[in-house]
Design an enzyme around this catalytic site. Structure first.
Site, PDB file in Angstrom:
ATOM      1  N   CYS A 125       0.555  -1.183  -0.130  1.00 32.83           N
ATOM      2  CA  CYS A 125       0.253  -0.177  -0.178  1.00 32.83           C
ATOM      3  C   CYS A 125       0.714   1.071  -0.285  1.00 32.83           C
ATOM      4  CB  CYS A 125      -0.717   0.144   1.161  1.00 32.83           C
ATOM      5  SG  CYS A 125      -0.343  -0.487   2.905  1.00 32.83           S
ATOM      6  N   HIS A 133      -0.567   6.364   5.758  1.00 30.11           N
ATOM      7  CA  HIS A 133       0.477   5.232   5.293  1.00 30.11           C
ATOM      8  C   HIS A 133       1.451   5.639   4.118  1.00 30.11           C
ATOM      9  CE1 HIS A 133       1.282   0.855   5.436  1.00 30.11           C
ATOM     10  NE2 HIS A 133       1.895   1.874   6.106  1.00 30.11           N
TER      11      HIS A 133
END
Length: 625
Positions: A86, A142
């Site tokens: 990700c 993130h």
């Protein structure tokens, strides 16, 4: 190279096509002069595989709203490529640059590794903000947070409602520091903790979006918006409300004395990570059951989100929505079938994911169609979204400083560290392409046909000058010791409802079929196994079964696939003597990418903070912890 119907056109057809293109070009030049700035809603779902939605017609997963939206009101992106994990995907989307140009080619950001997405490069959020858009991030970030300047409200977002790191529990919003027993609460309202929230995260992110839309209406905000909505689902851990789990399993089986709400209490919510066996599954539910439940919760949330936009046609007609998964599904929870591999591998199951474009601003004749003439890459969204919004690329960077970073002896309240980039007119090139004309007008630039896409690059533990994965024309080349280390690089077609009628017409037989299928089935039934990769190429088992000979499966020394005839990567052509020139070409292309890359931030020499350096009660000036 994807759509064979384009071949063998007659001269008459070509003449008509040229005439139409000339006309369309004139019309398009006129449209470029328009000053329209549509609203942009970019949506990521997490760890969602190629067959995790119902629109392929070969799954038990129930996503009726999105299936209809795709078939009736969207342009489906048939070959939608991302990174296989990700952080690189999210960084590439916001920056338009390959992960190897950002130092993110080897790993993802974690709590105890003090690295973040560099402020040396421009970001999509900065570009929109500099051009009068209100900018908002909801959900998963993130991209690192070792200093305030690397968090969303200092990276071009006016507001942030979400969590910093890669995973957390769905109800209590807690996460472990990797490799420790330290837990922390990870939910933010801009820069402040957002406490006492126990809503299921899909509900929470949906409601944050609705509240934001209300604020936009209430304030009569004439400025367009850029909203980046990053759902937590369907990432680990396997958690979903009972009403969704009940569609696929019995969450109350053998659990009749436990009230529903206690299954989501703080103790049960203390799950570690995808490699841990410390996972609570209610009743007779499997991880795949809960994954399907998460998908249906996303479908319901998307119905509310889209309908909210349609309530005000002035907003809907001027809004574009881009929807994608950030990487393939984890091999034994989500459904990448019939593709090979899944999350964590650069095989198609890890990098080719669901994606579509919709919204009232999308031309009507593009709705219900499929974009399949060329592969789309995550880096393309940077220039494409700017082009759709009639914004000129200006390489806008993050310069906002936190109050604690401002020099009291200086009048500067902006970050001047990287001003030399501007002073010397240094432009860190954008790797992605502008595909807006292809999306909106079905005009395909020649450079998009047979294009080259770098899927992965990694010099760690590489036995050659370069290791990684790339696509060029109809060829896909992979090389490296990590490419195929375990059963995760195989095929999992267990959940296809009609395996012999899959959408890609892939065969359902493979090398070492009986052994590999047995391993997959045992994994599916939660039987422990040893998935260590050994130097002799054997995949060992915890019983007396013969090991798989991974020398026929691994791409340590290179794999070559013809995606035009083998989209599921069954037939490795690396040793085909007639393709020696192709192999050499692909090797040289991968080597060039390696030579143009920067050193990976996360590597064998990375800095890992001591526990006391990341313990929230010691390093955060807040009584909240």
């Amino acid at each position: 190279w994807f759509r064979k119907s384009q071949q063998n056109k007659t001269m008459a057809t070509t003449t008509v096509t040229v005439a139409l293109l000339i006309f369309t070009y004139i019309v398009n030049i006129s449209s470029l002069e328009e000053t329209e700035h549509p609203n942009i809603l970019f949506i990521y779902v997490d760890d969602v595989g190629f067959n995790d939605f119902g629109w392929n017609g070969n799954t038990l997963t129930q996503t009726p709203f999105l299936d209809n939206l795709v078939s009736e009101e969207s342009l489906l992106i048939d070959h939608n490529y991302v990174s296989f994990v990700c952080s690189p995907t999210r960084a590439q989307m916001l920056s338009g640059r390959y992960a190897s140009h950002l130092g993110l080619q080897h790993n993802v950001f974690t709590e105890n590794v003090p690295y973040s997405l560099t402020r040396q490069v421009s970001l999509l959020s900065n570009e929109f903000q500099a051009n009068g858009y209100s900018t908002h991030l909801i959900g998963k970030y993130h991209l690192g947070f070792q200093a305030w300047e690397y968090t969303p409200t200092y990276r071009g977002f006016d507001t942030f409602q979400g969590f910093y790191n890669g995973e957390e529990t769905y109800n209590t919003h807690q996460a472990y520091v990797k490799g420790t027993d330290l837990m922390y609460y990870d939910l933010r309202d801009n820069e402040d903790p957002d406490p006492d929230i126990t809503d299921y995260s899909v509900y929470l992110q949906r409601d944050k979006y609705l509240s934001l839309m209300d604020d936009i209406d209430t304030n009569n905000n004439d400025n367009p918006f850029f909203i980046y909505l990053a759902f937590q689902a369907a990432h680990f851990p396997p958690q979903a409300p009972d009403k969704y789990a009940s569609l696929y399993c019995d969450p109350f089986a053998d659990d009749t004395d436990i009230e529903s709400n206690t299954r989501h209490n703080k103790d049960i919510d203390r799950v570690k990570d995808e490699d841990s066996n410390d996972v609570y599954l209610p009743g007779d539910c499997t991880t795949h059951d809960i994954h399907m439940a998460q998908m249906t919760s996303i479908d319901d949330a998307m119905e509310i989100i889209i309908n909210r936009l349609k309530q005000d046609l002035n907003i809907w007609d001027n809004t574009l929505i881009f929807f994608s998964s950030d990487n393939g599904a984890a091999m034994f929870s989500g459904d990448n079938a019939p593709l090979r591999g899944g999350k964590g591998t650069p095989f198609e199951g890890g990098v080719r994911v669901p994606g579509f474009v919709t919204g009232g601003y999308l031309n009507q004749d593009r709705k219900g169609q499929v974009l399949n003439e060329f592969p789309v890459h995550v880096t393309d969204w940077y220039q494409t979204l700017l082009s759709a919004s009639n914004i000129e690329l200006n390489y806008e960077r993050s310069k906002k400083l936190h109050a604690s970073s401002i020099d009291i002896d200086s009048d500067d309240e902006i970050d001047t560290k990287w001003d030399y980039i501007d002073d010397y007119n240094i432009e860190i090139p954008i790797d992605g392409k502008d595909i807006w004309n292809a999306i909106q007008n079905n005009i395909i630039d020649d450079e998009l046909l047979g294009r080259e896409i770098l899927l992965h690059l990694d010099e760690i533990d590489c036995d050659y000058e370069s290791c990684g994965a790339l696509i060029y024309q109809n060829w896909k080349y992979l090389r490296g010791p990590y490419i195929c280390e375990s059963v995760k690089c195989g095929w999992n077609n267990n959940w296809l409802q009609n395996p012999n009628n899959n959408i890609l017409n892939c065969p359902m037989t493979i090398t070492n079929d009986d052994k590999l299928t047995n391993i997959i089935n045992r994994k599916m039934n939660n039987i422990e196994y040893n998935n260590d990769y050994h130097d002799d190429g054997d995949f060992t088992f915890d019983d007396n079964q013969d090991p798989i000979d991974w020398s026929t499966m691994t791409c340590r020394d290179g794999c070559l696939f013809d995606l035009s005839t083998d989209p599921c990567e069954y037939n490795n052509l690396i040793n085909d003597e007639e393709l020696i020139d192709i192999v050499e070409l692909m090797e040289n292309k991968l080597l060039l990418h390696q030579q143009q890359s920067v050193l990976p931030l996360m590597n064998e020499n990375e800095i890992v903070l001591d526990n006391d350096q990341v313990r929230p009660t010691l390093v955060c000036d807040s009584e909240y912890w």
